[in-house]
Scaffold this motif. Structure first.
Motif, PDB file in Angstrom:
ATOM      1  N   MET A   1       7.156  35.856  35.150  1.00  0.00           N
ATOM      2  CA  MET A   1       6.400  35.423  36.305  1.00  0.00           C
ATOM      3  C   MET A   1       7.361  34.840  37.341  1.00  0.00           C
ATOM      4  SD  MET A   1       3.465  36.360  35.443  1.00  0.00           S
ATOM      5  CE  MET A   1       2.196  35.893  36.496  1.00  0.00           C
ATOM      6  N   LYS A   2       7.852  35.731  38.129  1.00  0.00           N
ATOM      7  CA  LYS A   2       8.863  35.352  39.106  1.00  0.00           C
ATOM      8  C   LYS A   2       8.286  34.531  40.261  1.00  0.00           C
ATOM      9  CE  LYS A   2      12.490  37.559  41.810  1.00  0.00           C
ATOM     10  NZ  LYS A   2      13.099  38.831  42.186  1.00  0.00           N
ATOM     11  N   PHE A   3       7.079  34.890  40.679  1.00  0.00           N
ATOM     12  CA  PHE A   3       6.497  34.251  41.863  1.00  0.00           C
ATOM     13  C   PHE A   3       5.328  33.326  41.528  1.00  0.00           C
ATOM     14  CE2 PHE A   3       8.214  38.347  43.355  1.00  0.00           C
ATOM     15  CZ  PHE A   3       9.150  37.861  44.261  1.00  0.00           C
ATOM     16  N   LEU A   4       5.291  32.782  40.334  1.00  0.00           N
ATOM     17  CA  LEU A   4       4.177  31.947  39.904  1.00  0.00           C
ATOM     18  C   LEU A   4       4.007  30.721  40.798  1.00  0.00           C
ATOM     19  CD1 LEU A   4       1.936  31.436  37.870  1.00  0.00           C
ATOM     20  CD2 LEU A   4       3.591  30.197  36.471  1.00  0.00           C
ATOM     21  N   ASP A   5       5.075  30.072  41.153  1.00  0.00           N
ATOM     22  CA  ASP A   5       4.963  28.874  42.003  1.00  0.00           C
ATOM     23  C   ASP A   5       4.405  29.229  43.384  1.00  0.00           C
ATOM     24  OD1 ASP A   5       7.267  30.271  42.697  1.00  0.00           O
ATOM     25  OD2 ASP A   5       8.349  28.451  43.307  1.00  0.00           O
ATOM     26  N   TRP A   6       4.775  30.397  43.898  1.00  0.00           N
ATOM     27  CA  TRP A   6       4.265  30.820  45.199  1.00  0.00           C
ATOM     28  C   TRP A   6       2.757  31.073  45.128  1.00  0.00           C
ATOM     29  CZ3 TRP A   6       2.231  35.304  47.517  1.00  0.00           C
ATOM     30  CH2 TRP A   6       2.282  35.316  48.908  1.00  0.00           C
ATOM     31  N   TYR A   7       2.309  31.740  44.065  1.00  0.00           N
ATOM     32  CA  TYR A   7       0.880  31.987  43.894  1.00  0.00           C
ATOM     33  C   TYR A   7       0.103  30.687  43.712  1.00  0.00           C
ATOM     34  CZ  TYR A   7       1.770  36.981  43.404  1.00  0.00           C
ATOM     35  OH  TYR A   7       2.134  38.278  43.636  1.00  0.00           O
ATOM     36  N   LEU A   8       0.659  29.736  43.011  1.00  0.00           N
ATOM     37  CA  LEU A   8      -0.002  28.440  42.837  1.00  0.00           C
ATOM     38  C   LEU A   8      -0.140  27.712  44.171  1.00  0.00           C
ATOM     39  CD1 LEU A   8       1.550  27.150  39.498  1.00  0.00           C
ATOM     40  CD2 LEU A   8      -0.808  27.872  39.923  1.00  0.00           C
ATOM     41  N   LYS A   9       0.910  27.764  44.990  1.00  0.00           N
ATOM     42  CA  LYS A   9       0.839  27.126  46.310  1.00  0.00           C
ATOM     43  C   LYS A   9      -0.244  27.768  47.168  1.00  0.00           C
ATOM     44  CE  LYS A   9       5.696  25.801  46.456  1.00  0.00           C
ATOM     45  NZ  LYS A   9       7.005  26.079  47.081  1.00  0.00           N
ATOM     46  N   ILE A  10      -0.299  29.088  47.163  1.00  0.00           N
ATOM     47  CA  ILE A  10      -1.329  29.787  47.938  1.00  0.00           C
ATOM     48  C   ILE A  10      -2.720  29.426  47.421  1.00  0.00           C
ATOM     49  CG2 ILE A  10      -2.286  32.080  48.476  1.00  0.00           C
ATOM     50  CD1 ILE A  10       0.212  31.437  50.040  1.00  0.00           C
ATOM     51  N   GLY A  11      -2.871  29.340  46.111  1.00  0.00           N
ATOM     52  CA  GLY A  11      -4.166  28.985  45.529  1.00  0.00           C
ATOM     53  C   GLY A  11      -4.601  27.584  45.908  1.00  0.00           C
ATOM     54  N   VAL A  12      -3.675  26.648  45.878  1.00  0.00           N
ATOM     55  CA  VAL A  12      -4.002  25.265  46.222  1.00  0.00           C
ATOM     56  C   VAL A  12      -4.364  25.153  47.701  1.00  0.00           C
ATOM     57  CG1 VAL A  12      -3.021  22.953  46.464  1.00  0.00           C
ATOM     58  CG2 VAL A  12      -2.673  24.241  44.356  1.00  0.00           C
ATOM     59  N   VAL A  13      -3.601  25.805  48.555  1.00  0.00           N
ATOM     60  CA  VAL A  13      -3.884  25.750  49.995  1.00  0.00           C
ATOM     61  C   VAL A  13      -5.239  26.399  50.281  1.00  0.00           C
ATOM     62  CG1 VAL A  13      -3.148  26.628  52.252  1.00  0.00           C
ATOM     63  CG2 VAL A  13      -1.473  25.611  50.711  1.00  0.00           C
ATOM     64  N   SER A  14      -5.535  27.512  49.644  1.00  0.00           N
ATOM     65  CA  SER A  14      -6.816  28.180  49.852  1.00  0.00           C
ATOM     66  C   SER A  14      -7.982  27.301  49.399  1.00  0.00           C
ATOM     67  CB  SER A  14      -6.856  29.499  49.089  1.00  0.00           C
ATOM     68  OG  SER A  14      -5.852  30.358  49.554  1.00  0.00           O
ATOM     69  N   ALA A  15      -7.823  26.647  48.265  1.00  0.00           N
ATOM     70  CA  ALA A  15      -8.871  25.749  47.772  1.00  0.00           C
ATOM     71  C   ALA A  15      -9.078  24.578  48.728  1.00  0.00           C
ATOM     72  CB  ALA A  15      -8.513  25.247  46.380  1.00  0.00           C
ATOM     73  N   LEU A  16      -7.998  24.032  49.272  1.00  0.00           N
ATOM     74  CA  LEU A  16      -8.125  22.921  50.219  1.00  0.00           C
ATOM     75  C   LEU A  16      -8.819  23.355  51.508  1.00  0.00           C
ATOM     76  CD1 LEU A  16      -4.696  21.103  49.801  1.00  0.00           C
ATOM     77  CD2 LEU A  16      -6.962  20.272  49.137  1.00  0.00           C
ATOM     78  N   VAL A  17      -8.480  24.532  52.000  1.00  0.00           N
ATOM     79  CA  VAL A  17      -9.129  25.026  53.216  1.00  0.00           C
ATOM     80  C   VAL A  17     -10.619  25.249  52.959  1.00  0.00           C
ATOM     81  CG1 VAL A  17      -9.264  27.001  54.786  1.00  0.00           C
ATOM     82  CG2 VAL A  17      -7.045  26.019  54.212  1.00  0.00           C
ATOM     83  N   GLY A  18     -10.964  25.866  51.837  1.00  0.00           N
ATOM     84  CA  GLY A  18     -12.369  26.096  51.519  1.00  0.00           C
ATOM     85  C   GLY A  18     -13.146  24.806  51.345  1.00  0.00           C
ATOM     86  N   ALA A  19     -12.544  23.836  50.684  1.00  0.00           N
ATOM     87  CA  ALA A  19     -13.212  22.545  50.485  1.00  0.00           C
ATOM     88  C   ALA A  19     -13.410  21.821  51.813  1.00  0.00           C
ATOM     89  CB  ALA A  19     -12.393  21.689  49.524  1.00  0.00           C
ATOM     90  N   SER A  20     -12.425  21.907  52.696  1.00  0.00           N
ATOM     91  CA  SER A  20     -12.569  21.230  53.990  1.00  0.00           C
ATOM     92  C   SER A  20     -13.652  21.903  54.830  1.00  0.00           C
ATOM     93  CB  SER A  20     -11.238  21.204  54.740  1.00  0.00           C
ATOM     94  OG  SER A  20     -10.821  22.513  55.067  1.00  0.00           O
ATOM     95  N   MET A  21     -13.770  23.218  54.735  1.00  0.00           N
ATOM     96  CA  MET A  21     -14.841  23.909  55.462  1.00  0.00           C
ATOM     97  C   MET A  21     -16.208  23.501  54.933  1.00  0.00           C
ATOM     98  SD  MET A  21     -13.091  27.668  55.820  1.00  0.00           S
ATOM     99  CE  MET A  21     -14.559  28.471  56.388  1.00  0.00           C
TER     100      MET A  21
END
Length: 71
Positions: A1-21
């Protein structure tokens, strides 16, 4: 899993944007307004006036009734 940290960052940012909406919609009363508008729309669609308009605007109503009589 070379890009696992990148996917986690994208997931966290997406969850924060959805929660704020969601929080914004709750704080502004969006859901209450939508509920009222939907109930008014359904009440209008079930009214005799709306049914008369729907029947008047259906150009195939004569054809449909003839087909059902033949069947």
């Amino acid at each position: 899993m070379k890009f696992l940290d990148w996917y986690l960052k994208i997931g966290v940012v997406s969850a924060l944007v959805g929660a704020s909406m969601e929080l914004f919609m709750i704080k502004t009363g969006f859901y209450d307004k939508v509920t009222v508008l939907e109930s008014e729309k359904r009440a209008w669609e079930n009214s005799p006036d709306a049914q008369a308009i729907r029947e008047a605007l259906n150009p195939w109503r004569q054809i449909d009734t003839e087909k059902t009589k033949k069947s």
